[in-house]
Scaffold this motif. Sequence first.
Motif, short mmCIF file in Angstrom:
data_model
loop_
_atom_site.label_atom_id
_atom_site.label_comp_id
_atom_site.label_asym_id
_atom_site.label_seq_id
_atom_site.Cartn_x
_atom_site.Cartn_y
_atom_site.Cartn_z
N ASP A 124 0.55 -1.52 0.01
CA ASP A 124 -0.22 -0.05 -0.33
C ASP A 124 1.03 1.72 0.12
O ASP A 124 1.20 1.80 0.63
CB ASP A 124 -0.82 0.09 1.11
N ASP A 125 0.92 2.07 -1.16
CA ASP A 125 1.30 2.39 -1.45
C ASP A 125 1.40 4.14 -1.41
O ASP A 125 1.78 5.15 -1.33
CB ASP A 125 2.57 2.77 -2.39
N ALA A 126 -0.44 3.95 -0.05
CA ALA A 126 -0.59 5.15 0.55
C ALA A 126 -0.06 5.28 1.61
O ALA A 126 -0.43 6.60 2.57
CB ALA A 126 -1.87 5.34 0.40
N LEU A 151 3.13 5.76 4.49
CA LEU A 151 4.49 6.60 4.10
C LEU A 151 6.00 5.38 4.01
O LEU A 151 5.59 4.59 5.01
CB LEU A 151 5.09 7.60 5.10
N HIS A 152 6.87 5.64 3.28
CA HIS A 152 7.30 4.30 3.05
C HIS A 152 9.25 5.17 2.24
O HIS A 152 8.19 5.98 1.59
CB HIS A 152 6.79 3.36 2.60
N VAL A 153 10.20 4.12 2.82
CA VAL A 153 11.30 4.14 1.06
C VAL A 153 10.44 3.16 0.67
O VAL A 153 10.71 2.52 1.10
CB VAL A 153 12.49 4.76 2.35
N ASP A 154 11.03 3.55 -0.92
CA ASP A 154 11.11 1.86 -1.50
C ASP A 154 12.51 1.52 -1.64
O ASP A 154 13.51 1.76 -1.24
CB ASP A 154 11.49 2.56 -3.46
N ALA A 155 12.15 0.10 -1.32
CA ALA A 155 13.05 -1.13 -1.07
C ALA A 155 12.25 -2.40 -2.07
O ALA A 155 11.58 -2.36 -2.03
CB ALA A 155 13.58 -1.26 -0.17
N MET A 199 10.71 9.83 2.44
CA MET A 199 9.50 8.98 3.16
C MET A 199 8.16 9.64 1.94
O MET A 199 8.02 10.78 2.21
CB MET A 199 9.61 9.70 4.52
N HIS A 200 7.21 8.55 1.39
CA HIS A 200 6.77 9.45 0.53
C HIS A 200 5.40 8.50 0.59
O HIS A 200 5.99 7.44 0.45
CB HIS A 200 7.14 9.53 -0.65
N ALA A 201 4.03 8.95 0.06
CA ALA A 201 3.12 8.19 -0.01
C ALA A 201 2.57 8.43 -1.14
O ALA A 201 2.02 10.37 -0.61
CB ALA A 201 2.40 7.91 1.59
FE FE Z 1 7.82 4.33 -3.35
#
Ligand code: FE
Length: 291
Positions: free
Chosen positions: A131-133, A135-139, A249-251
């Motif tokens: 769920d990219d809504a 907040l996360h960093v890409d990995a 950190m993005h969503a």
């Molecule tokens: Fe992302």
Amino acid sequence: MDSVVRLPVDTWSPALDADATAAYARALEGGAVLELPQLPFVLAAGEQRFLDPRWSDGHAKNISLEGSRIKGARGTPDELAALAAMIGRFAADAKALVSALLPRYAPYVAQARTSFRPQPATGRPVSWRKDDARLHVDAFPSRPNRGERILRVFSNVNPHGQPRVWRVGEPFEAMAARFLPKIRRMRPGEAALLRALFVTKSPRSEYDHLMLRLHDEAKADLEYQRNSPQAEVRFTPGTTWICYSDQVMHAAMGGQYMLEQTIHLPLTALYDRASAPLAILERLTGRALAA
Ligand code: FE
Ligand code: SIN
């Protein structure tokens, strides 16, 4: 430092002096999103038809172009060739832009995947981990990168005035300091086992292990999602933006119709290696993570 820095750039191949490019590099590598509100990716008249979710094949989340291979799309061979040409033009523009804004990156700007995202950003049922809504960093679980960077260029091509809405969270170091104490170390033999089982395409380093765990810990923590420092950013149609998605950190909270270019950069390409997630994590843990 501001989490979003606006650039008055209105061409994909701007001529910039060294002071400007140094300032952009400092902001980007420091964890800011570079926002270019005057840099639209303009579709040709015959390309407007691609602003429709029906071009998706119904399986893949995005339509993607890798080299000349288009994936995740359906249409006649002619239609697919025209769609691939549009995405390919964006890939070339994104590469030129990054080379102009960050000249040190130019020799390394080998293209990775380019994507076209005609589906709404939110609304499809997904597991919390996807769920990219949140907040996360890409990995990426299957693609260990041992500290190599993930730089992304995005452009909103929405024809109905809809912004791409993001939340941008706290600096990487604050996020990492919060979650690292909860994360177990990689077990002896774990990297070899994942490789043998074809979970990964190359051995997973401790850096990759930590980045995946940070991605998951942040997404799983609803209190963090609600209450951590964050700002809403609305990227209006005609806006292009660039960030290190392994650091910011993005969503994605809303919007539809976007192009995206991924660029993998080795640490040797950076202006300041000390600001990279690998350096920050090595400092916080006190050990080498990608040796
Ligand atoms: Fe992302
Ligand atoms: C993401 O990279 O997490 C999603 C970005 C977007 O869809 O706007």
